[in-house]
Design a protein around this motif. Sequence first.
Motif, mmCIF file in Angstrom:
data_model
loop_
_atom_site.group_PDB
_atom_site.id
_atom_site.type_symbol
_atom_site.label_atom_id
_atom_site.label_comp_id
_atom_site.label_asym_id
_atom_site.label_seq_id
_atom_site.Cartn_x
_atom_site.Cartn_y
_atom_site.Cartn_z
ATOM 1 N N THR A 157 64.063 30.911 34.565
ATOM 2 C CA THR A 157 65.138 31.644 35.233
ATOM 3 C C THR A 157 66.340 30.658 35.424
ATOM 4 O O THR A 157 67.500 31.181 35.172
ATOM 5 C CB THR A 157 64.614 32.001 36.500
ATOM 6 N N ASN A 158 66.367 29.681 35.583
ATOM 7 C CA ASN A 158 67.503 28.674 35.899
ATOM 8 C C ASN A 158 68.125 28.208 34.481
ATOM 9 O O ASN A 158 69.394 27.852 34.391
ATOM 10 C CB ASN A 158 66.715 27.617 36.644
ATOM 11 N N TRP A 159 67.015 28.245 33.628
ATOM 12 C CA TRP A 159 67.671 27.581 32.259
ATOM 13 C C TRP A 159 68.682 28.940 31.838
ATOM 14 O O TRP A 159 69.783 28.635 31.227
ATOM 15 C CB TRP A 159 66.555 27.564 31.162
ATOM 16 N N GLN A 160 68.227 30.131 32.124
ATOM 17 C CA GLN A 160 69.121 31.089 31.595
ATOM 18 C C GLN A 160 70.660 31.126 32.630
ATOM 19 O O GLN A 160 71.616 31.524 31.990
ATOM 20 C CB GLN A 160 68.625 32.613 31.843
ATOM 21 N N ARG A 161 70.273 30.729 33.641
ATOM 22 C CA ARG A 161 71.359 30.827 34.632
ATOM 23 C C ARG A 161 72.477 29.888 34.307
ATOM 24 O O ARG A 161 73.729 29.842 34.161
ATOM 25 C CB ARG A 161 71.113 30.447 36.036
ATOM 26 N N TYR A 162 72.192 28.469 33.955
ATOM 27 C CA TYR A 162 72.761 27.182 33.677
ATOM 28 C C TYR A 162 73.166 26.928 32.358
ATOM 29 O O TYR A 162 74.013 26.113 32.037
ATOM 30 C CB TYR A 162 72.089 25.935 34.399
ATOM 31 N N ASN A 163 72.564 27.677 31.499
ATOM 32 C CA ASN A 163 72.913 27.663 30.259
ATOM 33 C C ASN A 163 73.649 28.871 29.349
ATOM 34 O O ASN A 163 73.457 28.896 28.275
ATOM 35 C CB ASN A 163 71.773 26.973 29.179
ATOM 36 N N ARG A 164 74.222 29.843 30.062
ATOM 37 C CA ARG A 164 74.737 30.955 29.701
ATOM 38 C C ARG A 164 75.800 30.887 28.529
ATOM 39 O O ARG A 164 75.628 31.442 27.355
ATOM 40 C CB ARG A 164 75.569 31.986 30.642
ATOM 41 N N ASP A 165 76.633 29.892 28.818
ATOM 42 C CA ASP A 165 77.626 29.454 27.694
ATOM 43 C C ASP A 165 76.924 28.992 26.297
ATOM 44 O O ASP A 165 77.355 29.277 25.305
ATOM 45 C CB ASP A 165 78.840 28.542 28.120
ATOM 46 N N ILE A 166 76.118 28.091 26.621
ATOM 47 C CA ILE A 166 75.367 27.250 25.524
ATOM 48 C C ILE A 166 74.665 28.401 24.655
ATOM 49 O O ILE A 166 74.547 28.552 23.471
ATOM 50 C CB ILE A 166 74.652 26.323 25.942
ATOM 51 N N ILE A 167 73.805 29.211 25.310
ATOM 52 C CA ILE A 167 73.077 30.429 24.731
ATOM 53 C C ILE A 167 73.941 31.183 23.789
ATOM 54 O O ILE A 167 73.457 31.413 22.698
ATOM 55 C CB ILE A 167 72.152 31.114 25.918
ATOM 56 N N VAL A 178 64.338 27.992 22.692
ATOM 57 C CA VAL A 178 64.481 28.962 23.787
ATOM 58 C C VAL A 178 65.994 29.511 23.878
ATOM 59 O O VAL A 178 66.128 30.676 24.061
ATOM 60 C CB VAL A 178 64.566 28.219 25.274
ATOM 61 N N ASN A 179 67.000 28.667 23.392
ATOM 62 C CA ASN A 179 68.378 29.000 23.351
ATOM 63 C C ASN A 179 68.678 30.183 22.011
ATOM 64 O O ASN A 179 69.388 31.202 22.222
ATOM 65 C CB ASN A 179 69.365 28.114 23.144
ATOM 66 N N ARG A 180 67.773 30.110 21.126
ATOM 67 C CA ARG A 180 67.884 31.079 20.235
ATOM 68 C C ARG A 180 67.001 32.204 20.500
ATOM 69 O O ARG A 180 66.839 33.271 19.663
ATOM 70 C CB ARG A 180 67.261 30.473 19.007
ATOM 71 N N GLY A 181 66.318 32.386 21.680
ATOM 72 C CA GLY A 181 65.490 33.468 21.984
ATOM 73 C C GLY A 181 64.204 33.425 21.291
ATOM 74 O O GLY A 181 63.463 34.586 21.285
ATOM 75 N N GLN A 182 63.675 32.478 20.713
ATOM 76 C CA GLN A 182 62.274 32.243 19.902
ATOM 77 C C GLN A 182 61.282 32.060 20.797
ATOM 78 O O GLN A 182 60.007 32.209 20.240
ATOM 79 C CB GLN A 182 62.592 31.568 18.743
ATOM 80 N N TYR A 230 68.125 17.234 26.964
ATOM 81 C CA TYR A 230 68.711 18.547 26.850
ATOM 82 C C TYR A 230 68.844 19.264 27.871
ATOM 83 O O TYR A 230 69.440 20.612 27.636
ATOM 84 C CB TYR A 230 67.769 19.276 25.715
ATOM 85 N N TYR A 231 68.616 18.752 29.236
ATOM 86 C CA TYR A 231 68.918 19.635 30.238
ATOM 87 C C TYR A 231 70.105 19.371 30.924
ATOM 88 O O TYR A 231 70.271 18.160 31.244
ATOM 89 C CB TYR A 231 67.627 19.249 31.390
ATOM 90 N N PRO A 232 70.522 20.403 31.283
ATOM 91 C CA PRO A 232 71.936 20.287 32.236
ATOM 92 C C PRO A 232 71.613 19.831 33.578
ATOM 93 O O PRO A 232 70.699 20.244 34.208
ATOM 94 C CB PRO A 232 72.365 21.865 32.332
ATOM 95 N N SER A 233 72.414 18.955 33.982
ATOM 96 C CA SER A 233 72.210 18.142 35.201
ATOM 97 C C SER A 233 71.962 19.313 36.467
ATOM 98 O O SER A 233 71.540 19.000 37.330
ATOM 99 C CB SER A 233 73.244 17.007 35.549
ATOM 100 N N GLU A 234 72.899 20.412 36.383
ATOM 101 C CA GLU A 234 72.856 21.520 37.330
ATOM 102 C C GLU A 234 71.426 22.155 37.631
ATOM 103 O O GLU A 234 71.296 22.290 38.794
ATOM 104 C CB GLU A 234 73.823 22.516 37.167
ATOM 105 N N MET A 235 70.533 21.689 36.904
ATOM 106 C CA MET A 235 69.127 22.501 37.044
ATOM 107 C C MET A 235 68.367 21.364 37.868
ATOM 108 O O MET A 235 67.225 21.748 38.438
ATOM 109 C CB MET A 235 68.321 22.579 35.398
ATOM 110 N N SER A 236 68.819 20.330 38.138
ATOM 111 C CA SER A 236 67.895 19.301 38.792
ATOM 112 C C SER A 236 66.416 19.433 38.696
ATOM 113 O O SER A 236 65.440 19.465 39.405
ATOM 114 C CB SER A 236 68.023 19.600 40.084
ATOM 115 N N VAL A 237 66.345 19.215 37.258
ATOM 116 C CA VAL A 237 64.815 19.093 36.700
ATOM 117 C C VAL A 237 64.014 18.356 37.360
ATOM 118 O O VAL A 237 62.756 18.472 37.617
ATOM 119 C CB VAL A 237 64.516 19.223 35.201
#
Length: 422
Positions: A402-412, A214-218, A373-380
Motif C-alpha cells: 500500500t505504501n509503495w503505491q502511495r509514495y511512488n505514484r510519480d515513478i510508477i 513492482v513499478n511495471r505491475g509485474q 530503491y526505497y523512498p525515504s518517505e516510506m520509512s522502511v
Amino acid sequence: MKGKRLKCLGIALGCMSVALSLQGCGASSDKIEIEIVQYKPEAANYFKTVEDEFNATHDDIHLTISSPNDAMTILKTRFIREDYPDIIGIGGDINYSYFVDAQILKDVSDYGGLQDINQGYLDIAEALELVPVDGTYIVPYVANAAGILYNRDMFAEHGWKIPETWDEMTQLCEDIKAEGVLPFYFGFKDTWTCLAPWNAMAVELSPSDTTKQVNRGQTTFTQEYRELLEKYLELLPYGPDDPFAYGYNDACTAFARGEAAMYPIGSYATPQILSVNPDLNIDSFVMPASDNKDDRTLNSGIDLGFCVMAECPNKEAAYEVLDFLLEYENMQKYIDDQNAVPCKNGDFRLAPMLDGMLEFIESGNMTDYQDHYYPSEMSVDALLQTFLLQKDVDSFLETFDTNWQRYNRDIIRLVQEYEQTH
C-alpha cells in the motif's frame, strides 16, 4: 524546467530556510575553480588532505571540497535554486536515481577512468536508473559490504565452519547456542540497523530488480518478500532476549567484548567495534539465505561515487580532479581511513575483516541493497522494526504494498509510460 522536474520526483524539500555559504561553479581570473560537495562528513579529514595536496600540485585548477553534515539537504536546496557545484560525492541510492532522471548530471561516458572501475559497480549504478537512459552518470569510488561479521578466534577455538546455505546457517546457530554462546547480537533499538540483515538476505531471496518489477505491475512485494520475512523471524531467537533494548553502539560494544559470535551488519561497523577492542580478530562472510550455495551473492553497493554536474563549464578540469581522487595512493588512504571497498580494480590493501568477501568482490558477484530503491518517505526501517516486534507477516506485506503505491505514484507513472513507448 529542471526545478519543476525535481519537485515532480519528490526531490524538492518545500520551502526551506537553509543558510548556505557555499559558492557555485565558476572560474577565477587565473585558475579554474572546481567545487566538490560530498556527503560523508566522517571522511572530512581525508578530503581536506586531498584538497590541500591537489592545490599544492596544480597551478591551473583550484579545488574546494566541502563535507557538510547535512550535505543532501544542502544539495537539494541548491539544485532547486539551480546553484550547482561542479562535482557531487553521493551514495548509490534513490537520490542518485532522482538526480539522473532530473537530467542535472553530466554523462561521463567519455571519462577514461571508468575503464578501471569494477564492472559490478557500474552495473549497480545502471540498475539504479528509474528508467533506462543512455550514458554513465557516476564514477563509483568506494563501496561497503554487508553480511555477517564474526569473531575469527572464537570460530577457530570451537571449530565452527562458515555456512554456505540457510540450513547450514541455522545449524551453526544451534551449535553455537549449544556451547553456551550467543550466536548473534542485534541493535534494533536504532531502526536503521533492522535493514542490515534484511538487505543481506534479500539479495538471495528476491530478484535484484524487485522494485522495478513492482513499478511495471509485474509482481507485488507480497509475492516477493514473504520468504524473506519468515526467515528474518527465524534469526531472532539466536539474538539477545530483547534486541530492541540495544542500539547500534550497544551491539558494536557487545560484539567487541566477545558477547556474541556473530553480528549481522555492514563493513562500516568495524571502526566502531575496533574502537572498543582494537585486538578483536574479525572476519566476515556472505549471509547464506538460500538453500542453494550457488545463489550466494555479496550485498554491496556504492557507498561513495562522484557525479559531474551538467552545468559544470569545465569538464576537462573536473576530470583532472577525478583522476587525482582515483590515484592509487589517494584511494588507499581512503580505504585505510574508512575500511572501505574500492570500486576501482587494482592491488589495494583491504582490511582483514573483508577476507571472507574477497572472492565475491574480485569476481564482481555483488548485488545492491534493496533499500537503495526505497523512498525515504516510506520509512522502511521503522516498518521493519514494527514487524520484528509484532511478527505479523501479512500485515507488513499489506502495508508495504500500500505504501509503495502511495509514495511512488510519480515513478510508477514514469515507468509505465516508458514501458508503453519502448
